[in-house]
Design a protein around this motif. Structure first.
Motif, PDB file in Angstrom:
ATOM      1  N   LEU A   1       0.823  -1.209   0.000  1.00 48.01           N
ATOM      2  CA  LEU A   1       0.000   0.000   0.000  1.00 48.01           C
ATOM      3  C   LEU A   1       0.860   1.263   0.000  1.00 48.01           C
ATOM      4  N   ALA A   2       0.265   2.352  -0.449  1.00 47.57           N
ATOM      5  CA  ALA A   2       0.950   3.647  -0.416  1.00 47.57           C
ATOM      6  C   ALA A   2       1.032   4.135   1.020  1.00 47.57           C
ATOM      7  N   SER A   3       2.173   4.713   1.385  1.00 42.25           N
ATOM      8  CA  SER A   3       2.319   5.230   2.747  1.00 42.25           C
ATOM      9  C   SER A   3       3.254   6.426   2.773  1.00 42.25           C
ATOM     10  N   VAL A   4       3.048   7.283   3.781  1.00 38.87           N
ATOM     11  CA  VAL A   4       3.889   8.459   3.999  1.00 38.87           C
ATOM     12  C   VAL A   4       4.193   8.509   5.492  1.00 38.87           C
ATOM     13  N   SER A   5       5.477   8.516   5.845  1.00 38.00           N
ATOM     14  CA  SER A   5       5.831   8.475   7.269  1.00 38.00           C
ATOM     15  C   SER A   5       7.302   8.806   7.456  1.00 38.00           C
ATOM     16  N   VAL A   6       7.698   8.858   8.717  1.00 37.77           N
ATOM     17  CA  VAL A   6       9.125   8.843   9.042  1.00 37.77           C
ATOM     18  C   VAL A   6       9.529   7.379   9.160  1.00 37.77           C
ATOM     19  N   ASP A   7      10.827   7.112   9.262  1.00 36.15           N
ATOM     20  CA  ASP A   7      11.319   5.768   9.507  1.00 36.15           C
ATOM     21  C   ASP A   7      11.273   5.550  11.022  1.00 36.15           C
ATOM     22  N   ASP A   8      10.224   4.895  11.493  1.00 30.25           N
ATOM     23  CA  ASP A   8       9.993   4.772  12.934  1.00 30.25           C
ATOM     24  C   ASP A   8      11.128   4.040  13.645  1.00 30.25           C
ATOM     25  N   PHE A   9      11.675   3.029  13.013  1.00 29.96           N
ATOM     26  CA  PHE A   9      12.803   2.307  13.614  1.00 29.96           C
ATOM     27  C   PHE A   9      14.007   3.234  13.776  1.00 29.96           C
ATOM     28  N   LYS A  10      14.360   3.916  12.700  1.00 28.74           N
ATOM     29  CA  LYS A  10      15.535   4.782  12.695  1.00 28.74           C
ATOM     30  C   LYS A  10      15.393   5.932  13.694  1.00 28.74           C
ATOM     31  N   GLU A  11      14.213   6.562  13.731  1.00 24.39           N
ATOM     32  CA  GLU A  11      14.017   7.705  14.621  1.00 24.39           C
ATOM     33  C   GLU A  11      13.993   7.277  16.082  1.00 24.39           C
ATOM     34  N   SER A  12      13.442   6.112  16.357  1.00 21.11           N
ATOM     35  CA  SER A  12      13.421   5.599  17.723  1.00 21.11           C
ATOM     36  C   SER A  12      14.831   5.230  18.177  1.00 21.11           C
ATOM     37  N   TYR A  13      15.598   4.658  17.274  1.00 23.68           N
ATOM     38  CA  TYR A  13      17.011   4.362  17.559  1.00 23.68           C
ATOM     39  C   TYR A  13      17.744   5.663  17.891  1.00 23.68           C
ATOM     40  N   LYS A  14      17.471   6.693  17.098  1.00 25.75           N
ATOM     41  CA  LYS A  14      18.128   7.994  17.266  1.00 25.75           C
ATOM     42  C   LYS A  14      17.868   8.567  18.666  1.00 25.75           C
ATOM     43  N   MET A  15      16.605   8.506  19.121  1.00 15.44           N
ATOM     44  CA  MET A  15      16.275   9.045  20.442  1.00 15.44           C
ATOM     45  C   MET A  15      16.926   8.237  21.552  1.00 15.44           C
ATOM     46  N   THR A  16      16.900   6.915  21.429  1.00 21.76           N
ATOM     47  CA  THR A  16      17.515   6.065  22.451  1.00 21.76           C
ATOM     48  C   THR A  16      19.022   6.305  22.511  1.00 21.76           C
ATOM     49  N   GLU A  17      19.645   6.422  21.349  1.00 21.68           N
ATOM     50  CA  GLU A  17      21.085   6.682  21.279  1.00 21.68           C
ATOM     51  C   GLU A  17      21.427   8.026  21.923  1.00 21.68           C
ATOM     52  N   TYR A  18      20.565   9.017  21.734  1.00 23.88           N
ATOM     53  CA  TYR A  18      20.770  10.339  22.351  1.00 23.88           C
ATOM     54  C   TYR A  18      20.767  10.223  23.873  1.00 23.88           C
ATOM     55  N   LEU A  19      19.813   9.478  24.423  1.00 24.76           N
ATOM     56  CA  LEU A  19      19.730   9.309  25.880  1.00 24.76           C
ATOM     57  C   LEU A  19      20.936   8.529  26.410  1.00 24.76           C
ATOM     58  N   ILE A  20      21.372   7.530  25.661  1.00 28.64           N
ATOM     59  CA  ILE A  20      22.576   6.777  26.044  1.00 28.64           C
ATOM     60  C   ILE A  20      23.782   7.713  26.045  1.00 28.64           C
ATOM     61  N   GLY A  21      23.837   8.618  25.067  1.00 28.89           N
ATOM     62  CA  GLY A  21      24.935   9.586  24.986  1.00 28.89           C
ATOM     63  C   GLY A  21      24.980  10.527  26.169  1.00 28.89           C
ATOM     64  N   LEU A  22      23.859  10.687  26.854  1.00 23.72           N
ATOM     65  CA  LEU A  22      23.812  11.516  28.066  1.00 23.72           C
ATOM     66  C   LEU A  22      24.208  10.711  29.305  1.00 23.72           C
ATOM     67  N   GLY A  23      24.580   9.457  29.092  1.00 26.91           N
ATOM     68  CA  GLY A  23      25.040   8.624  30.199  1.00 26.91           C
ATOM     69  C   GLY A  23      23.969   7.731  30.818  1.00 26.91           C
TER      70      GLY A  23
END
Length: 342
Positions: free
Chosen positions: A157-179
């Motif tokens: 099907l046609a879809s429009v979105s962000v890459d949910d896996f990639k963006e969630s990884y990005k946020m988790t990695e940011y929090l890990i980077g804060l220790g």
């Protein structure tokens, strides 16, 4: 008063777009006085859906429907406004249909498509896990908006979105980077196989790649029968997490959940971000003005809304084959996150 949109009606009545829709669809979850006020405003304004209802009796009706699952998620309000505006530009009526959490959005779509002789349909939100057999029953073009289907059920099907896996990884990695190593996670129901699953995978993969053990007791799933993407659910789920385990950061997969979680932390005497960092996902305006302002992944709502409408109209005209459009999210660092002190 001609040409008013659903957002105009909402503003006039001092309510949200979702409340106006509930009144129009005779939804039980609305205060009777509020419903009466909204219906009176709609009647006085000769609001477009009244005209649409008459027009839909004709075979040449130019109308699309937007099916929204997740009434509590105010992120969808802005998207609905953009879709409505794009429809008006093309001379189409835009019908808003809210889907209860217990309803199957695809069954609703098939029914509404036939009843109202729609030209096309947009899905907003929900857990998309349809069989190919059921998908084949849809006789009109449709686009899944904010729902990533790449490698998931419904990938045809046609879809429009962000890459949910990639963006969630990005946020988790940011929090890990804060220790932070003890990062709690508030997410969709456990049986979600689309957005919820992808964001959980992103969170889990980031932990594993930084050699941080994944702990199921730090993951709090929404209850599909009682929770929505709302402030209330975020508040309740955080209260549940606080009974289980200690943690130094919380990542919630919607800003509404994150803001509700902040309230529960405050009531428990835990300061944000000094004792616990909190992050969300969506980029809602409310997150900017909450105290402390919310760190989040901003979805490019204007681009997603316009692309959804453009793709749907191209499908209606037969110019396009279903395809998946992926947009980049933006990590916005605000006051609700800080370096781990433990």
């Amino acid at each position: 008063m001609a040409g008013m949109t659903i957002k105009d009606i909402a503003k006039k009545c001092h309510v949200g777009v979702s409340t106006v829709s509930r009144a129009m669809n005779n939804h039980p979850d609305i205060n009777p006085e509020t419903k009466e006020k909204i219906l009176k405003a709609i009647e006085e304004a000769n609001y477009v859906p009244n005209n649409s209802a008459r027009n839909l009796k004709r075979n040449d009706a130019k109308a699309i429907a937007v099916l929204v699952k997740g009434i509590g998620n105010t992120f969808f309000s802005e998207l609905v406004g953009i879709l409505e505006r794009e429809c008006e530009k093309k001379g189409y009526s835009c019908i808003l249909q809210y889907v209860d959490e217990q309803e199957d959005e695809w069954d609703v779509a098939i029914r509404v498509g036939k009843e109202k002789r729609l030209r096309g349909l947009v899905f907003l939100g929900g857990s998309f896990s349809q069989s190919q057999e059921k998908i084949s029953q849809m006789e009109i073009p449709c686009v899944l908006s904010t729902i990533c289907t790449v490698g998931m059920p419904g990938a045809s099907l046609a879809s429009v979105s962000v890459d949910d896996f990639k963006e969630s990884y990005k946020m988790t990695e940011y929090l890990i980077g804060l220790g932070h190593k003890k990062i709690a996670f508030i997410t969709a129901p456990k049986n979600d196989v689309s957005i919820g699953k992808l964001r959980l995978m992103g969170y889990r993969t980031a932990l594993e790649q930084y050699q941080i053990p994944y702990r199921e007791e730090l993951v709090c799933y929404m209850d599909e029968k009682r929770d929505t993407y709302s402030y209330q659910s975020g508040y309740r789920l955080m209260q549940e997490l606080l009974k289980r385990e200690t943690f130094t950061a919380v990542y919630a997969t919607a800003d509404t959940l994150a803001i509700g979680a902040c309230r529960a932390l405050k009531e428990a005497g835990i300061s944000v971000p000094e004792e616990c960092s909190v992050a969300g996902f969506d980029g809602m305006d409310a997150g900017r003005f909450y105290i402390p302002s919310l760190t989040t992944i901003r979805q490019p709502v204007e681009e997603i809304g316009k692309a959804t409408a453009g793709l749907l109209f191209d499908l209606i005209k037969g110019k396009e084959k279903p395809r998946q459009l992926i947009y980049e999210g933006e990590l916005i660092q605000r006051e609700s996150t800080a370096r781990c002190k433990q």
